[in-house]
Design an enzyme around this catalytic site. Structure first.
Site, PDB file in Angstrom:
ATOM      1  N   GLU A 132     101.336 -23.139  94.152  1.00 42.84           N
ATOM      2  CA  GLU A 132     101.623 -22.402  92.918  1.00 42.84           C
ATOM      3  C   GLU A 132     100.298 -22.098  92.231  1.00 42.84           C
ATOM      4  O   GLU A 132      99.396 -22.933  92.206  1.00 42.84           O
ATOM      5  CB  GLU A 132     102.496 -23.271  92.002  1.00 42.84           C
ATOM      6  CG  GLU A 132     102.686 -22.701  90.609  1.00 42.84           C
ATOM      7  CD  GLU A 132     103.448 -23.663  89.691  1.00 42.84           C
ATOM      8  OE1 GLU A 132     104.258 -24.462  90.199  1.00 42.84           O
ATOM      9  OE2 GLU A 132     103.206 -23.616  88.480  1.00 42.84           O
ATOM     10  N   GLU A 137      99.119 -19.186  81.015  1.00 42.99           N
ATOM     11  CA  GLU A 137     100.176 -20.104  80.617  1.00 42.99           C
ATOM     12  C   GLU A 137      99.924 -20.577  79.190  1.00 42.99           C
ATOM     13  O   GLU A 137      98.860 -21.113  78.889  1.00 42.99           O
ATOM     14  CB  GLU A 137     100.191 -21.308  81.561  1.00 42.99           C
ATOM     15  CG  GLU A 137     101.232 -22.339  81.200  1.00 42.99           C
ATOM     16  CD  GLU A 137     101.216 -23.503  82.176  1.00 42.99           C
ATOM     17  OE1 GLU A 137     100.186 -23.714  82.850  1.00 42.99           O
ATOM     18  OE2 GLU A 137     102.217 -24.214  82.258  1.00 42.99           O
TER      19      GLU A 137
END
Ligand SMILES: *[C@@H]1O[C@H](CO)[C@@H](O)[C@H](O)[C@H]1NC(C)=O
Ligand SMILES: *[C@@H]1O[C@H](CO)[C@@H](O)[C@H](O)[C@H]1NC(C)=O
Ligand SMILES: *[C@@H]1O[C@H](CO)[C@@H](O)[C@H](O)[C@H]1NC(C)=O
Length: 504
Positions: A132, A137
């Site tokens: 990932e 974020e």
């Protein structure tokens, strides 16, 4: 790009000659985001208070909109929430990509107490195997002072540990055995092990330098966003490199700035990256990824920094009852382009279990075909033998002797044949299996962590990262919230657990 090469060779020397060049594989603009992404509608795998909507529902509720040059996906900022949570959107690309250059032109990212927005790529199945990559974020980004969202956030306190960072932290999450080695970048390595099973899935993280420009949050929005470019070169140079340029940055390369640029591209002229994930030992840890944009609400990562960010009360009750506080909780995307070596996508995002379920289905189907062929062969053999036996039996008898069949049925040759195993299909027969092995619900979106997947993951032995796949944090991995996990790491290097197991 002859002229580029000439300039680059002149100014940067040999290394530029080695930087790979890529061709456009996919360009998402406006409606393309809606058409070429799947809408995830299952329960939030991260335990958030969020209700992810289908395209139709998001559109009818005004949370999805696009024109020829922008795409917007938003959190409901009008209604008190109910049911499984506040309405929001989570999309993942229908195509998968591997190494290449990914350029996002972002105009606005979600901010507000309780929000947890992300732009990331992930393996679809068997996470963390396949890896990932979290590019952007945020969590609990504060809205602009006196804005609608600010005013609606009654009792917003000053963050307990300084203002939320304006520097994005990107991170990688893998199976055990992958770590960063030292690298050259303008950012700062926060954590070196990418292993999702340690440090509560903090992953290996690099925080961009905020010296000159904001790469996340309110200040990013106030400067009308910017460009995130990722050069994923895991199989080549053994690294993943990221750059960020703010909207007003005069040094943004033209091929990055121009969202319609579709010529050959390379990162050779982009200078020192903001984040340089040098991971020579991780070539097997990254496979074809889908690209995901989502706006989670609450959820464990958000909860861990909720109070420290100055946000009031408890996250879920705040999210439930304060619609106006989500006025700035939206992504506005200008363009996303992916360039690959051959100008092709790596693969199609598949129905759930393509790697295992469908494979099992293919194997079962192949076995059925093989058994069918064997059956047909035996059937023909039996008919031949029967014919031969009949001929033998008939030989000494009159043609109208009716005992023929009983004679035939007791010949040794017939006993030997025995009959085929029950259930073997003969040509023309249809399998009567109750369920085709690959017939599970197509999982759109990279990251369902529904019960089915969870149990499957556990059975497959991925239980350690818990039931999550494709980036789902295991709830049981969530530690007690550190004092200020999201914002404190620049002040306190021991607070590496700022990402308590986040993977979405
Ligand atoms: C917000 O409103 C208060 C009260 O009207 C005012 O004093 C303050 O300057 C405003 N802040 C901004 C950033 O406009
Ligand atoms: C900028 O980065 C430094 C060092 O990481 C940090 O101490 C500071 O709080 C950051 N400033 C903002 C506004 O994010
Ligand atoms: C990343 O860091 C390594 C080690 O310092 C360096 O060799 C490499 O050129 C850097 N990558 C980029 C794209 O700058």
């Amino acid at each position: 790009m002859v002229h580029y090469s000439a300039i680059l060779l002149g100014s940067f020397g040999l290394s530029t000659a080695m930087a790979q060049s890529y061709k456009i594989a996919k360009s998402y603009v406006g409606q393309g985001f809606a058409d070429d992404f799947d809408f995830y509608t299952k329960d939030d795998p991260t335990g958030g208070y969020v209700n992810y909507l289908s395209r139709a529902d998001a559109t009818s509720k005004g949370l999805l909109s696009y024109d020829s040059s922008t795409f917007t996906m938003a959190v409901d900022a009008q209604n008190v929430a109910s049911g499984r949570g506040r309405d929001s959107v989570r999309i993942s690309s229908k195509d998968r990509f591997n190494d290449g250059i990914y350029i996002l032109d972002l105009a606005h990212m979600p901010v507000g107490c309780g929000t947890w927005p992300a732009y990331w790529t992930t393996t679809e199945h068997h996470w963390p195997n396949g890896g990932e990559i979290d590019i952007l974020e945020g969590a609990n980004g504060l809205p602009a002072e006196n804005s609608t969202a600010w005013s609606a956030t009654a009792n917003l306190k000053s963050p307990s540990s300084g203002f939320p960072p304006n520097a994005d932290t990107s991170s990688l999450h893998t199976r055990p055995g992958c770590s960063l080695v030292s690298s050259t970048q303008t950012g700062m390595i926060k954590t070196t092990s990418c292993d999702s099973k340690i440090n509560n899935n903090a992953g290996c993280g690099i925080q961009y330098s905020n010296a000159t420009t904001a790469s996340i949050g309110l200040q990013l929005n106030q400067q009308n966003g910017g460009w995130y470019a990722m050069w994923r070169d895991v199989q080549g140079s053994g690294g993943i490199y990221m750059w960020f340029w703010a909207r007003n940055d005069a040094t943004v390369p033209q091929e990055v700035k121009d969202g319609s640029f579709a010529g050959d591209i390379s990162a050779a002229s982009w200078g020192v990256p903001a984040a340089n994930f040098t991971i020579p030992d991780c070539k097997k840890d990254f496979n074809d990824h889908v690209i995901v944009f989502n706006i989670a609400l609450c959820g464990d990562y958000t909860a861990a920094s909720y109070s420290a960010a100055g946000c009031p009360g408890s996250c879920a009750s705040f999210v439930l009852g304060n619609p106006l506080a989500f006025a700035d909780a939206y992504f506005k995307l200008n363009a996303l382009r992916v360039f690959t070596a051959n100008g092709q996508i790596a693969s199609k995002a598949g129905p759930e279990g393509l790697a295992t379920g469908a494979l099992a289905g293919i194997i079962v189907a192949a076995v059925i075909v093989v058994l069918g062929v064997i059956g047909a062969f035996l059937w023909r053999l039996r008919r031949k033998r029967r014919a031969a036996a009949t001929a033998r039996a008939l030989a000494p008898r009159a043609m109208n002797d009716l005992s023929t069949s009983s004679v035939v049925s007791t010949t040794d040759s017939d006993k030997d044949e025995g009959g085929y195993p029950v259930g073997v299909l003969l040509p023309g027969e249809t399998p009567t299996r109750s369920k085709a092995p690959g017939a599970r619900d197509p999982r759109r979106g990279s990251a369902s962590a529904n019960t089915k997947k969870g149990s499957k993951a556990s059975k497959k032995g991925y239980a350690a990262a818990a039931t999550n796949e494709s980036g789902h944090r295991a709830k049981q991995n969530v530690p007690a919230a550190p004092a200020n996990p999201a914002f404190a790491f620049s002040n306190n290097q021991t607070k590496d657990k700022f990402r308590p197991g986040w993977a979405v």
